[in-house]
Write an enzyme that holds these catalytic residues in place. Structure first.
Site, short mmCIF file in Angstrom:
data_model
loop_
_atom_site.label_atom_id
_atom_site.label_comp_id
_atom_site.label_asym_id
_atom_site.label_seq_id
_atom_site.Cartn_x
_atom_site.Cartn_y
_atom_site.Cartn_z
N GLY A 278 44.04 64.50 44.33
CA GLY A 278 45.23 65.57 44.59
C GLY A 278 45.49 65.86 43.91
O GLY A 278 46.45 64.31 43.42
N ARG A 279 47.25 66.48 44.30
CA ARG A 279 48.42 66.39 44.32
C ARG A 279 49.06 64.66 44.75
O ARG A 279 50.02 63.78 44.13
CB ARG A 279 49.29 67.63 44.96
CG ARG A 279 48.87 68.90 44.04
CD ARG A 279 49.90 69.85 44.52
NE ARG A 279 49.16 70.40 45.93
CZ ARG A 279 48.55 71.47 45.80
NH1 ARG A 279 48.36 72.31 45.15
NH2 ARG A 279 47.95 71.14 47.08
N ILE A 280 49.19 64.63 46.50
CA ILE A 280 49.71 63.53 46.45
C ILE A 280 49.10 62.17 46.30
O ILE A 280 49.46 61.44 45.82
CB ILE A 280 49.36 63.88 48.05
CG1 ILE A 280 49.80 65.18 48.55
CG2 ILE A 280 50.03 62.75 48.61
CD1 ILE A 280 50.08 65.53 49.98
N THR B 11 46.51 59.94 55.74
CA THR B 11 48.09 60.68 56.20
C THR B 11 47.71 62.04 55.99
O THR B 11 48.61 62.59 55.36
CB THR B 11 49.11 60.12 55.18
OG1 THR B 11 48.99 60.19 53.65
CG2 THR B 11 50.27 58.62 55.17
N ARG C 253 44.21 63.62 57.55
CA ARG C 253 44.10 64.86 58.66
C ARG C 253 43.62 63.55 59.82
O ARG C 253 42.50 63.30 59.66
CB ARG C 253 43.94 66.12 58.63
CG ARG C 253 44.63 66.98 57.89
CD ARG C 253 45.95 67.99 59.27
NE ARG C 253 46.44 68.48 58.84
CZ ARG C 253 47.79 68.92 57.97
NH1 ARG C 253 48.25 67.97 57.88
NH2 ARG C 253 48.67 69.53 58.04
N GLU D 140 46.89 64.91 68.48
CA GLU D 140 48.24 65.04 68.40
C GLU D 140 49.22 66.25 69.41
O GLU D 140 48.91 67.31 69.27
CB GLU D 140 48.58 65.43 66.51
CG GLU D 140 48.49 64.75 65.54
CD GLU D 140 48.68 65.02 64.53
OE1 GLU D 140 49.48 65.61 64.26
OE2 GLU D 140 48.39 64.45 63.60
N HIS E 99 52.71 61.80 62.27
CA HIS E 99 52.98 62.35 61.31
C HIS E 99 53.80 63.34 60.64
O HIS E 99 54.85 64.62 60.84
CB HIS E 99 52.19 64.36 62.40
CG HIS E 99 51.07 65.48 60.86
ND1 HIS E 99 50.23 66.25 61.15
CD2 HIS E 99 51.79 65.65 60.63
CE1 HIS E 99 49.85 66.29 60.62
NE2 HIS E 99 50.75 66.23 59.90
P1 NAP Z 1 45.34 68.65 47.39
O1 NAP Z 1 45.98 68.71 45.69
O2 NAP Z 1 44.23 69.72 47.47
O3 NAP Z 1 44.36 67.71 47.20
C1 NAP Z 1 43.17 67.65 47.93
C2 NAP Z 1 42.31 66.82 47.33
O4 NAP Z 1 40.76 66.22 48.14
C3 NAP Z 1 41.32 67.06 45.98
O5 NAP Z 1 41.99 66.08 44.30
C4 NAP Z 1 39.98 67.60 45.98
O6 NAP Z 1 39.51 67.14 45.04
C5 NAP Z 1 40.38 66.29 47.03
N1 NAP Z 1 38.62 66.45 48.16
C6 NAP Z 1 38.61 67.79 48.56
N2 NAP Z 1 37.20 67.44 48.96
C7 NAP Z 1 36.40 66.34 49.30
C8 NAP Z 1 35.99 65.94 49.40
N3 NAP Z 1 35.08 66.14 50.60
N4 NAP Z 1 35.36 64.19 49.33
C9 NAP Z 1 35.85 63.63 48.15
N5 NAP Z 1 37.45 64.50 48.02
C10 NAP Z 1 37.44 65.69 48.22
O7 NAP Z 1 45.86 68.97 48.10
P2 NAP Z 1 47.01 68.09 48.68
O8 NAP Z 1 48.66 68.08 47.88
O9 NAP Z 1 47.81 66.74 47.57
O10 NAP Z 1 46.86 67.06 49.83
C11 NAP Z 1 45.99 66.90 50.91
C12 NAP Z 1 46.24 67.07 52.11
O11 NAP Z 1 47.21 66.28 52.69
C13 NAP Z 1 46.73 68.15 52.55
O12 NAP Z 1 45.74 68.96 53.25
C14 NAP Z 1 46.96 67.89 53.76
O13 NAP Z 1 45.67 67.66 54.99
C15 NAP Z 1 47.96 66.48 54.15
N6 NAP Z 1 49.67 65.80 54.16
C16 NAP Z 1 49.58 65.40 55.43
C17 NAP Z 1 50.94 65.46 55.14
C18 NAP Z 1 51.49 64.63 56.62
O14 NAP Z 1 52.83 64.82 56.78
N7 NAP Z 1 50.31 63.40 56.73
C19 NAP Z 1 51.93 65.79 54.36
C20 NAP Z 1 51.39 66.85 53.52
C21 NAP Z 1 49.76 66.93 53.67
P3 NAP Z 1 37.93 68.71 44.81
O15 NAP Z 1 37.80 68.76 44.65
O16 NAP Z 1 37.64 67.10 42.94
O17 NAP Z 1 36.96 67.21 45.87
#
Ligand code: NAP
Length: 321
Positions: free
Chosen positions: A156-158, A236, A238, A267, A286
């Site tokens: 996704g974005r990250i 990074t 969950r 956590e 985290h």
């Molecule tokens: P995002 O843009 O929604 O990207 C998530 C990606 O995961 C999407 O491309 C989605 O594509 C894919 N996905 C969803 N379900 C899936 C599955 N079952 N199998 C494979 N791929 C799957 O979200 P983001 O902004 O990148 O953030 C992602 C996550 O990072 C957040 O939800 C958060 O929990 C975590 N995060 C952690 C921190 C930290 O401090 N450690 C900071 C920021 C974010 P599809 O729908 O096509 O599968």
């Protein structure tokens, strides 16, 4: 009468000031103690806006008590700590902070990848413990990063921001999602592969999906057995996405080489957690999006959307449209 807002932690002052312009604001002031359940239960019955963190469990029982609440604004992109269905049933809007933390989280993920590959924390501890008696050719040798394959599960974005960094390091990048991203494939230079192929061919496996019913325990024993012996797992996203017991076993049995973890199932992670005993596990509390600038922007975004919802407008980052 001004609408009431409850903030569950100290947040950057500017965001509090902004809310105070039009709302009566109460803040849980103890930095080191999460807001206790009874305080949250009391506050949520009176509040029109709840400004909360990923450490707050906003479950259905709590939401049932929220008779005046119009919005739950979460200071995070992930919102697995909130029962979205229960909020939607009560007509409560839920907002998050996507986008503004993407690059900062990608930086941290890449830092964790490099620290794990090159044993940075272990090497630093080694020096400070007085163990650096002499130099030797194989002392604290790690894994290369350049020319290696990075597999991103959840592009996704990250994920895309991590992929751009990896290309800069001359890595080969493959990814797996439920749906393909042809634009990212072309513009960044990525290859879409099945989950099995990603696990079998990657030197680094980076988890970047949201935490949902579908991704809970997504990576477990069977997957570690498919991975290369030199592979490094980076999470990074969950904690609950990776089975921690299976990860520990895989590391102990030499099925994979190391792991870098910013997130845990529980956590703060308990200090007697088996993963903390392993030198080849690099752990962080985290801090993915924890830069001064990004945390301030996240607070502004969350405050702005909270105000929109309290005033009957549609927030920009609405999770439950
Ligand atoms: P995002 O843009 O929604 O990207 C998530 C990606 O995961 C999407 O491309 C989605 O594509 C894919 N996905 C969803 N379900 C899936 C599955 N079952 N199998 C494979 N791929 C799957 O979200 P983001 O902004 O990148 O953030 C992602 C996550 O990072 C957040 O939800 C958060 O929990 C975590 N995060 C952690 C921190 C930290 O401090 N450690 C900071 C920021 C974010 P599809 O729908 O096509 O599968």
């Amino acid at each position: 009468m001004k609408p009431k807002v409850f903030i569950t932690r100290q947040i950057p002052e500017a965001a509090i000031r902004k809310l105070e312009e039009t709302c009566e604001v109460a803040v849980w002031k103890y930095e080191d103690i999460p807001v206790p359940r009874d305080v949250l239960e009391k506050e949520i019955t009176e509040a029109h806006g709840l400004f909360c963190m990923l450490t707050d469990s906003i479950d259905a029982a709590l939401i049932q008590k929220a008779n005046k609440l119009k919005v739950i604004s979460n200071l995070a992109v992930g919102y697995n700590n909130i029962d979205i269905e229960a909020a939607s049933e009560k007509g409560i809007k839920v907002t998050n902070t996507p986008g503004v933390l993407t690059e900062t989280t990608a930086d941290l993920t890449f830092a964790l990848l490099m620290a794990t590959a090159r044993r940075i924390t272990e090497a630093s501890d080694f020096l400070r413990a007085g163990d650096w008696k002499t130099w030797s050719p194989m002392l604290l040798t790690g894994q290369d990063i350049y020319n290696r394959t990075l597999g991103i599960i959840g592009l996704g974005r990250i994920g895309e921001a991590i992929a751009r960094r990896a290309i800069g390091f001359n890595m080969n990048v493959v990814y797996h999602n439920r749906s393909r991203k042809p634009e990212a494939e072309e513009s960044i230079g990525l290859t879409y592969v099945s989950m099995d192929e990603l696990l079998q061919t990657s030197d680094y496996v980076c988890i970047m999906t949201p935490y949902t019913n579908e991704t809970k325990n997504l990576i477990h024993a069977e997957h570690f057995k498919m991975m290369k012996e030199n592979a490094i797992l980076i999470n990074t996203a969950r904690g609950g996405i990776v089975n921690e017991k299976d990860l520990y076993d895989a590391l102990i049995n030499g099925e994979i080489w190391a792991a870098g973890l910013d997130v845990f199932e529980e956590e703060p992670v308990p200090l007697d957690h088996p993963l903390l005993t392993l030198p080849n596990v690099v752990t962080l509390p985290h801090i993915g999006s924890a830069s001064i600038s990004t945390r301030s922007i996240m607070a502004e975004v969350a405050a702005s959307d909270l105000l929109k919802a309290v005033n009957g407008e549609t927030p920009v980052h609405l999770v439950n449209p």
